[in-house]
Design a protein around this motif. Sequence first.
Motif, PDB file in Angstrom:
ATOM      1  N   PRO A 124       0.821  -1.211   0.000  1.00  8.61           N
ATOM      2  CA  PRO A 124       0.000   0.000   0.000  1.00  8.61           C
ATOM      3  C   PRO A 124       0.860   1.268   0.000  1.00  8.61           C
ATOM      4  O   PRO A 124       2.003   1.268   0.474  1.00  8.61           O
ATOM      5  CB  PRO A 124      -0.802  -0.107   1.301  1.00  8.61           C
ATOM      6  N   ARG A 125       0.291   2.358  -0.531  1.00  7.64           N
ATOM      7  CA  ARG A 125       0.962   3.650  -0.424  1.00  7.64           C
ATOM      8  C   ARG A 125       1.226   3.944   1.050  1.00  7.64           C
ATOM      9  O   ARG A 125       0.347   3.757   1.904  1.00  7.64           O
ATOM     10  CB  ARG A 125       0.095   4.774  -0.988  1.00  7.64           C
ATOM     11  N   TYR A 179       3.087   7.779  10.642  1.00  3.10           N
ATOM     12  CA  TYR A 179       3.235   6.738   9.616  1.00  3.10           C
ATOM     13  C   TYR A 179       1.836   6.413   9.127  1.00  3.10           C
ATOM     14  O   TYR A 179       1.011   5.859   9.871  1.00  3.10           O
ATOM     15  CB  TYR A 179       3.922   5.502  10.197  1.00  3.10           C
ATOM     16  N   LEU A 180       1.556   6.789   7.885  1.00  2.00           N
ATOM     17  CA  LEU A 180       0.242   6.605   7.299  1.00  2.00           C
ATOM     18  C   LEU A 180       0.317   5.635   6.129  1.00  2.00           C
ATOM     19  O   LEU A 180       1.252   5.683   5.334  1.00  2.00           O
ATOM     20  CB  LEU A 180      -0.317   7.940   6.799  1.00  2.00           C
ATOM     21  N   GLN A 181      -0.688   4.783   6.048  1.00  2.00           N
ATOM     22  CA  GLN A 181      -0.746   3.801   4.964  1.00  2.00           C
ATOM     23  C   GLN A 181      -2.191   3.735   4.474  1.00  2.00           C
ATOM     24  O   GLN A 181      -3.134   3.831   5.272  1.00  2.00           O
ATOM     25  CB  GLN A 181      -0.294   2.438   5.489  1.00  2.00           C
ATOM     26  N   ASP A 182      -2.365   3.612   3.172  1.00  2.00           N
ATOM     27  CA  ASP A 182      -3.720   3.469   2.643  1.00  2.00           C
ATOM     28  C   ASP A 182      -4.409   2.262   3.268  1.00  2.00           C
ATOM     29  O   ASP A 182      -3.821   1.179   3.380  1.00  2.00           O
ATOM     30  CB  ASP A 182      -3.682   3.282   1.122  1.00  2.00           C
ATOM     31  N   PHE A 183      -5.650   2.455   3.681  1.00  2.00           N
ATOM     32  CA  PHE A 183      -6.442   1.333   4.170  1.00  2.00           C
ATOM     33  C   PHE A 183      -6.819   0.440   2.990  1.00  2.00           C
ATOM     34  O   PHE A 183      -7.286   0.926   1.953  1.00  2.00           O
ATOM     35  CB  PHE A 183      -7.712   1.841   4.869  1.00  2.00           C
ATOM     36  N   VAL A 184      -6.599  -0.849   3.143  1.00  2.86           N
ATOM     37  CA  VAL A 184      -6.920  -1.798   2.080  1.00  2.86           C
ATOM     38  C   VAL A 184      -8.276  -2.417   2.381  1.00  2.86           C
ATOM     39  O   VAL A 184      -8.424  -3.179   3.347  1.00  2.86           O
ATOM     40  CB  VAL A 184      -5.844  -2.895   1.964  1.00  2.86           C
ATOM     41  N   ASP A 257      -6.619  -7.248  -1.660  1.00  2.85           N
ATOM     42  CA  ASP A 257      -7.463  -6.079  -1.880  1.00  2.85           C
ATOM     43  C   ASP A 257      -8.745  -6.448  -2.631  1.00  2.85           C
ATOM     44  O   ASP A 257      -9.007  -7.633  -2.915  1.00  2.85           O
ATOM     45  CB  ASP A 257      -6.683  -4.969  -2.597  1.00  2.85           C
ATOM     46  N   GLU A 258      -9.537  -5.446  -2.970  1.00  2.81           N
ATOM     47  CA  GLU A 258     -10.830  -5.682  -3.608  1.00  2.81           C
ATOM     48  C   GLU A 258     -10.699  -6.331  -4.982  1.00  2.81           C
ATOM     49  O   GLU A 258     -11.628  -6.964  -5.467  1.00  2.81           O
ATOM     50  CB  GLU A 258     -11.588  -4.360  -3.731  1.00  2.81           C
ATOM     51  N   LEU A 265       2.066  -6.070   3.680  1.00  4.48           N
ATOM     52  CA  LEU A 265       1.820  -5.038   4.685  1.00  4.48           C
ATOM     53  C   LEU A 265       3.048  -4.793   5.553  1.00  4.48           C
ATOM     54  O   LEU A 265       3.505  -3.667   5.703  1.00  4.48           O
ATOM     55  CB  LEU A 265       0.643  -5.430   5.575  1.00  4.48           C
ATOM     56  N   GLU A 266       3.568  -5.848   6.168  1.00  5.79           N
ATOM     57  CA  GLU A 266       4.673  -5.706   7.124  1.00  5.79           C
ATOM     58  C   GLU A 266       5.543  -6.953   7.096  1.00  5.79           C
ATOM     59  O   GLU A 266       5.116  -8.023   6.653  1.00  5.79           O
ATOM     60  CB  GLU A 266       4.149  -5.483   8.555  1.00  5.79           C
TER      61      GLU A 266
END
Length: 302
Positions: A124-125, A179-184, A257-258, A265-266
């Motif tokens: 993710p971004r 630290y921000l990441q797009d929610f999937v 994802d969709e 992720l990690e």
Amino acid sequence: MSLRRADTVVIFTEDADWHTRRLRAAIEREGFTVLVLSLNDCGFAIGETAHGLVLPGLGDLLPAAAFVRLIAKGSTEQITARLGLLHALRELGVKVMNDARAVERCVDKSMTSFLIAQAGLPTPRSFVGEDRAQMQALVDSAPGDMVLKPLFGAQGRGIRRIPARAPLPEPDRVGGIYYLQDFVAPAVAESYQDWRVFVIGDTVAASMLRRSPGWITNIHQGAVGVPAPHDPRAHDLAIRATAAVGADYAGVDLIEDEQGRLLVLEVNSMPAWKGLQRATEIDIATALARHLATTLTPVPAA
């Protein structure tokens, strides 16, 4: 200068918990003596000991190898010194699993995300910054929700879902770094699950799906682990992600994802495996011990 070695594997941890007991027994079955130490009790003795380190119970001997299970929280200076000792062991030719470089890369989620992306793996971004206004602008312009994570964190603690244009917390609530990441969004609406893939060397030892009624899918936050179906995509991504951070073993988190695409992720360089073993009935400690043993040449008697 050639330094003498003991036929001993050190486990660095802070608690003789279930994981440590299982790992100790597994390493002993491989023919090694095991010494459990806290990095807090170790240090440097340059000009005093033969190797320049303080390793209680070993004196001037080096261990055959070291396994890093846990590193205690501490000040910046304390953490630096503990990681420095792991760096020193590696410089002295001791096999450290995982070594300080991998631990540093995985503890810092921003570096993990960077290395995953640099390796060409889908993720993710992600954004990391100190300026609240700049990070708020990212939230306000995001196409959907974002996830705010502690830069240093584990077990799902401190994670928040930030809806579009919702205010970010003040800097002192997040350690001065965002630290921000797009929610999937899940592939099936309101059906939350992700993958935990446990990699040892270049092989997947076990994998599970973590299913939860809420969007946080961590076992410590109430998710339930079930055996994952065999999926070459997931195995390939997890192995490549482990290599990207330079780890000998890792717990890799993937999410679908969709569109049905798997994303990394990690990567956790000190993963627990009790929930995974409960779900899959695979003896992770034995697999870790066997991998460690295969990396070592026979150690001559001191």
